[in-house]
Design an enzyme around this catalytic site. Sequence first.
Site, short mmCIF file in Angstrom:
data_model
loop_
_atom_site.label_atom_id
_atom_site.label_comp_id
_atom_site.label_asym_id
_atom_site.label_seq_id
_atom_site.Cartn_x
_atom_site.Cartn_y
_atom_site.Cartn_z
N PRO A 1 -32.58 28.47 36.65
CA PRO A 1 -33.98 28.39 37.11
C PRO A 1 -34.38 26.99 37.56
O PRO A 1 -35.35 26.83 38.30
CB PRO A 1 -34.79 28.80 35.88
N GLU B 1 -30.84 30.93 27.01
CA GLU B 1 -31.89 29.99 27.41
C GLU B 1 -31.36 28.90 28.34
O GLU B 1 -32.14 28.21 28.98
CB GLU B 1 -32.57 29.36 26.19
N ARG C 1 -21.81 36.92 54.91
CA ARG C 1 -22.05 37.43 56.26
C ARG C 1 -22.07 36.31 57.30
O ARG C 1 -22.00 36.59 58.49
CB ARG C 1 -23.34 38.26 56.31
N ASP D 1 -30.92 36.89 63.73
CA ASP D 1 -31.58 36.93 62.43
C ASP D 1 -32.98 36.34 62.49
O ASP D 1 -33.20 35.32 63.11
CB ASP D 1 -30.81 36.11 61.39
C1 9D3 Z 1 -38.39 29.30 28.91
C2 9D3 Z 1 -37.85 28.59 30.04
N1 9D3 Z 1 -37.07 29.43 30.97
C3 9D3 Z 1 -36.55 28.55 32.04
C4 9D3 Z 1 -37.40 28.54 33.24
C5 9D3 Z 1 -35.99 30.08 30.25
C6 9D3 Z 1 -35.05 30.87 31.10
C7 9D3 Z 1 -35.51 31.92 31.86
C8 9D3 Z 1 -34.60 32.70 32.60
C9 9D3 Z 1 -33.70 30.58 31.06
C10 9D3 Z 1 -32.81 31.35 31.79
C11 9D3 Z 1 -33.27 32.40 32.54
C12 9D3 Z 1 -32.32 33.23 33.29
N2 9D3 Z 1 -32.39 33.04 34.74
C13 9D3 Z 1 -31.41 32.49 35.44
O1 9D3 Z 1 -30.39 32.18 34.87
C14 9D3 Z 1 -31.57 32.27 36.85
C15 9D3 Z 1 -32.69 32.47 37.72
C16 9D3 Z 1 -34.01 32.98 37.50
O2 9D3 Z 1 -34.43 33.37 36.41
N3 9D3 Z 1 -34.85 33.04 38.58
C17 9D3 Z 1 -34.48 32.66 39.82
N4 9D3 Z 1 -33.28 32.17 40.08
C18 9D3 Z 1 -32.41 32.09 39.03
S1 9D3 Z 1 -30.85 31.50 39.14
C19 9D3 Z 1 -30.51 31.75 37.56
#
Ligand code: 9D3
Length: 244
Positions: free
Chosen positions: A90, A117, A155, A170
Amino acid sequence: MKIDILTLFPEMFAGPFDNSIIKRAKEKGMLEICLTNIRDFAHDKHRIVDDYPFGGGSGMVMKPEPVFEAVEYVRGRDRGNSVKVILLCPQGRVFNQETAKRLAGEEHLVLICGHYEGIDERIRELIVDEELSIGDFVLTGGEIPAMVVVDAVSRLIPGVLGDEESYVNDSFYDGILEYPQYTRPREFKGMEVPEVLLSGNHEKIRLWRRKMSLKRTKERRPDLLKWEDLSPEDRKLLEQAKED
Ligand code: 9D3
């Protein structure tokens, strides 16, 4: 291109890459996708891959050793080629079409799917070249983002798309949204196909489509439209669209 995916849930990837364009690219030998279960690199008999965070707090953190060794393993199978290691998380930069184009020029991608997490920070510092997110929403892990990246990048590998599907058309290729499309029947639920599309006048059709693209982009994605970048023709079409 070779793509290695390192994940705790390889079963999630059964299906998405066995269809249409990606499947064909694999069959033609232009793309090789290889799944590796990070848990296979766990050190103990219980195959533990996560642990409590130092300093306390909720949730679990992915231990560094299994991820590190999984990356070393896939790297070891590819001596010589340059390898780009990407962590889906994230906190990453938001993936877009420009990133997809850049990654399509790589020889070997290693995608690490985060889970729990998060992942021990030393993995980032030691082996990750780039961190990517797919947008501002919370998912359960990096698996679906990895699928998104693989789909968008694959792609764009030269030769993967046929002439018919070519990406030069595109949306986003020239930075604006696509125009409305219609097929038969000419009338559906009392709704007619726009007259201009039946006219056979190719120049009029081109201008109508361009106008609709510009209008839609202005309404829905104004962030993509910069008046300064528009041609005199585009500016005129946008002005016209206001009157419609
Ligand atoms: C409480 C804080 N969160 C971080 C913003 C915890 C958290 C949330 C979701 C930790 C890991 C996740 C899992 N998500 C991903 O690994 C992830 C992700 C996403 O949740 N949204 C958009 N792109 C991605 S890429 C990997």
